[in-house]
Design a protein around this motif. Structure first.
Motif, PDB file in Angstrom:
ATOM      1  N   VAL A 138       0.629  -1.230  -0.053  1.00 23.59           N
ATOM      2  CA  VAL A 138      -0.213   0.238  -0.364  1.00 23.59           C
ATOM      3  C   VAL A 138       0.898   1.078  -0.134  1.00 23.59           C
ATOM      4  O   VAL A 138       0.674   2.276  -0.922  1.00 23.59           O
ATOM      5  CB  VAL A 138      -0.883  -0.171   1.343  1.00 23.59           C
ATOM      6  N   ALA A 139       1.765   0.908   0.892  1.00 19.14           N
ATOM      7  CA  ALA A 139       2.165   2.605   0.645  1.00 19.14           C
ATOM      8  C   ALA A 139       3.467   2.610  -0.648  1.00 19.14           C
ATOM      9  O   ALA A 139       3.835   3.647  -0.922  1.00 19.14           O
ATOM     10  CB  ALA A 139       3.619   2.454   2.280  1.00 19.14           C
ATOM     11  N   PHE A 140       4.198   2.056  -0.857  1.00 19.83           N
ATOM     12  CA  PHE A 140       4.742   1.989  -2.558  1.00 19.83           C
ATOM     13  C   PHE A 140       3.800   2.371  -3.418  1.00 19.83           C
ATOM     14  O   PHE A 140       3.710   3.524  -4.149  1.00 19.83           O
ATOM     15  CB  PHE A 140       5.045   0.724  -2.591  1.00 19.83           C
ATOM     16  N   ILE A 141       2.400   1.528  -3.159  1.00 16.46           N
ATOM     17  CA  ILE A 141       1.706   1.938  -4.325  1.00 16.46           C
ATOM     18  C   ILE A 141       1.674   3.755  -3.886  1.00 16.46           C
ATOM     19  O   ILE A 141       1.401   4.455  -5.051  1.00 16.46           O
ATOM     20  CB  ILE A 141       0.197   1.707  -4.296  1.00 16.46           C
ATOM     21  N   ALA A 142       0.515   4.286  -3.265  1.00 16.34           N
ATOM     22  CA  ALA A 142       1.087   5.050  -2.654  1.00 16.34           C
ATOM     23  C   ALA A 142       2.205   6.053  -2.912  1.00 16.34           C
ATOM     24  O   ALA A 142       2.326   6.892  -3.236  1.00 16.34           O
ATOM     25  CB  ALA A 142       0.615   6.176  -1.293  1.00 16.34           C
ATOM     26  N   TYR A 143       3.458   6.076  -2.817  1.00 18.82           N
ATOM     27  CA  TYR A 143       4.546   6.632  -2.729  1.00 18.82           C
ATOM     28  C   TYR A 143       5.390   7.017  -4.418  1.00 18.82           C
ATOM     29  O   TYR A 143       5.225   7.420  -4.789  1.00 18.82           O
ATOM     30  CB  TYR A 143       5.528   6.422  -1.403  1.00 18.82           C
ATOM     31  N   GLY A 144       5.306   5.221  -4.764  1.00 23.51           N
ATOM     32  CA  GLY A 144       5.239   5.689  -6.110  1.00 23.51           C
ATOM     33  C   GLY A 144       4.761   5.075  -7.137  1.00 23.51           C
ATOM     34  O   GLY A 144       4.616   6.598  -8.022  1.00 23.51           O
ATOM     35  N   VAL A 145       4.024   4.506  -7.499  1.00 17.05           N
ATOM     36  CA  VAL A 145       3.267   4.399  -8.403  1.00 17.05           C
ATOM     37  C   VAL A 145       2.109   5.348  -8.721  1.00 17.05           C
ATOM     38  O   VAL A 145       1.970   5.516 -10.149  1.00 17.05           O
ATOM     39  CB  VAL A 145       2.637   2.908  -8.159  1.00 17.05           C
TER      40      VAL A 145
END
Length: 186
Positions: A138-145
């Motif tokens: 979830v964090a990677f999707i929010a910060y990166g994707v």
């Protein structure tokens, strides 16, 4: 299920840790210096734009007045001649306090979404790997994707997006690690 109220501490601590990490990344590591190029004859370009008193906002040039204008020979010629520009105009005061506050609120919001999803998917005492996987994703999707669309639609450099995704991976690992550490026991 873990209620979101039980995850307030990892939400807050992960926001603080990511805030510190982003400060280190942007102030000391320097790999984001290549994110924006310098416009040739910057002073002359700035002076030329100043006389138009363009209000803060996002702009696209050339921009058709209507859908019908897209097909007009005049508009096609403007596009062909260039330059084609997407720009954001900001106020003359680049106050960092307001931006830091906004960034910190964003970090908390990402933590809340990670807590919400992981809390609904996992029970107290869930294995650390499962907590790490849910929160980290979830964090990677929010910060990166979320940044990929800038390269897809607005021709932002993919190198800039990939550097920002390295940051996103770091923030996701920090966030997930803190959630694993503070996940409620059974």
């Amino acid at each position: 299920m873990v209620p979101i109220a039980a995850l307030w501490l990892p939400v807050l601590l992960s926001a603080v840790a990511c805030f510190v990490a982003s400060s280190v990344i942007h102030m000391f590591l320097g790999y984001h210096q290549a994110d924006y190029g310098k416009v040739p004859q910057e002073d002359a370009v700035m002076e030329a734009l100043r006389k138009f008193a363009i209000p803060p906002g996002d702009y696209h040039m050339p921009r058709p007045g209507s859908r019908a204008d897209l097909g007009s020979p005049e508009f096609k010629e403007k596009v062909k001649r260039g330059p084609n520009v997407m720009m954001t105009v900001m106020t003359g005061d680049f106050a960092m306090g307001k931006r830091f506050a906004g960034w910190f609120v964003y970090l908390i919001v990402v933590g809340i979404f990670a807590a919400y999803i992981a809390g609904h998917a996992l029970a107290p005492g869930a294995p650390g790997r499962a907590v790490f996987r849910f929160v980290g994703a979830v964090a990677f999707i929010a910060y990166g994707v979320a940044l990929w669309q800038l390269s897809i639609w607005y021709e932002r450099s993919w190198a800039t997006t990939l550097r920002s995704n390295l940051d996103a991976l770091i923030y996701a690992v920090i966030t997930a690690g803190i959630f694993v550490w503070l996940w409620p026991h059974a």
